[in-house]
Design an enzyme around this catalytic site. Sequence first.
Site, PDB file in Angstrom:
ATOM      1  CE  LYS A 171      29.959  61.660 -29.430  1.00 17.33           C
ATOM      2  NZ  LYS A 171      29.876  61.213 -28.032  1.00 17.33           N
ATOM      3  CG  ASP A 199      28.298  58.368 -26.165  1.00 14.65           C
ATOM      4  OD1 ASP A 199      29.224  57.588 -26.461  1.00 14.65           O
ATOM      5  OD2 ASP A 199      28.189  59.509 -26.654  1.00 14.65           O
ATOM      6  CD  GLN A 204      31.923  54.391 -27.988  1.00 18.24           C
ATOM      7  OE1 GLN A 204      31.081  54.628 -28.856  1.00 18.24           O
ATOM      8  NE2 GLN A 204      33.204  54.207 -28.249  1.00 18.24           N
TER       9      GLN A 204
END
Length: 272
Positions: A67, A103, A247
């Site tokens: 990420k 998120d 998400q």
Amino acid sequence: MTIRLAGVIGDPISHSRSPRLHGHWLQRYGIDGQYIPLHVRPADLRASLELLPRLGLSGINVTLPHKEAVFELAHTTTERAKAVGSANTLTFVDGQIHADNTDGYGFLANLDQGAATRDRAAPALVLGAGGAARGVIAALLQDGTDRVTLTNRTAARAETLASQFPDRVQVVPWDQAEHAVADHGLLVNTTSLGMVGQPPLQMSLDHLPPETIVTDIVYTPLETPLLASARARGNVVVDGLGMLLHQAVPGFEAWFGRTPTVDSDLRAAVLA
Ligand code: ATR
């Protein structure tokens, strides 16, 4: 080629529920598309990001441990990705990689769905100081919460995280959490405590106000010991599965051109 392609990269990847999630929506909406899991090791990340758009993918979700790295490699990043320094949703357009982090959006949308009348300004007590906590705090502050209180087993980690939100986050000692909750309208567990295979969160809820909403980002099990205790006291509880489902919405929209619905059918499909 009319078929639309997207996927998810991670290392490991076999546990990811995203293929089931997007697969359910593709089938529900009769979209000619495929969403595939792709095992990408860190050493192969850069090459994969060059290859996947050329193979015709519209975009990808990104899970651990990539990420932060994809955030650095992208050509453009959204404000909400910048706020947390990581990305979970990439869209490929004309050879450019656009990075977003959904998120925090997923966390808030889940709360909105599970606690429809919640007070957005209510002070929040956040347990844990990892990457998940960072996303949750950024989202809450952006959403208008009055103040955030943070507590973590390792106090130094809580202080470091709080310093990224100057004057907006107060740190309290881990062993004070049970008392600190007394003047908070939202309690969020972002630690791994309560997850299958992990110890439960040992926190007395004796001082939990009756109107405080309790949520957990852990969703295996769906009803963590924390949520079970809060529910038994009559508090509104919101489980963590909805965060995963919500998400995924912006990515599906961008890649497959339709705004999907998060409902009980989707929950059942992802849990099956
Ligand atoms: P993530 O990115 O998912 O947030 P992480 O960075 O590994 O994952 O953070 C895990 C969180 O769970 C941390 O807040 C961790 O506390 P420490 O910073 O003290 O390690 C918390 N956690 C994990 N196991 C714990 C335990 N047994 N007791 C208390 N907190 C725990």
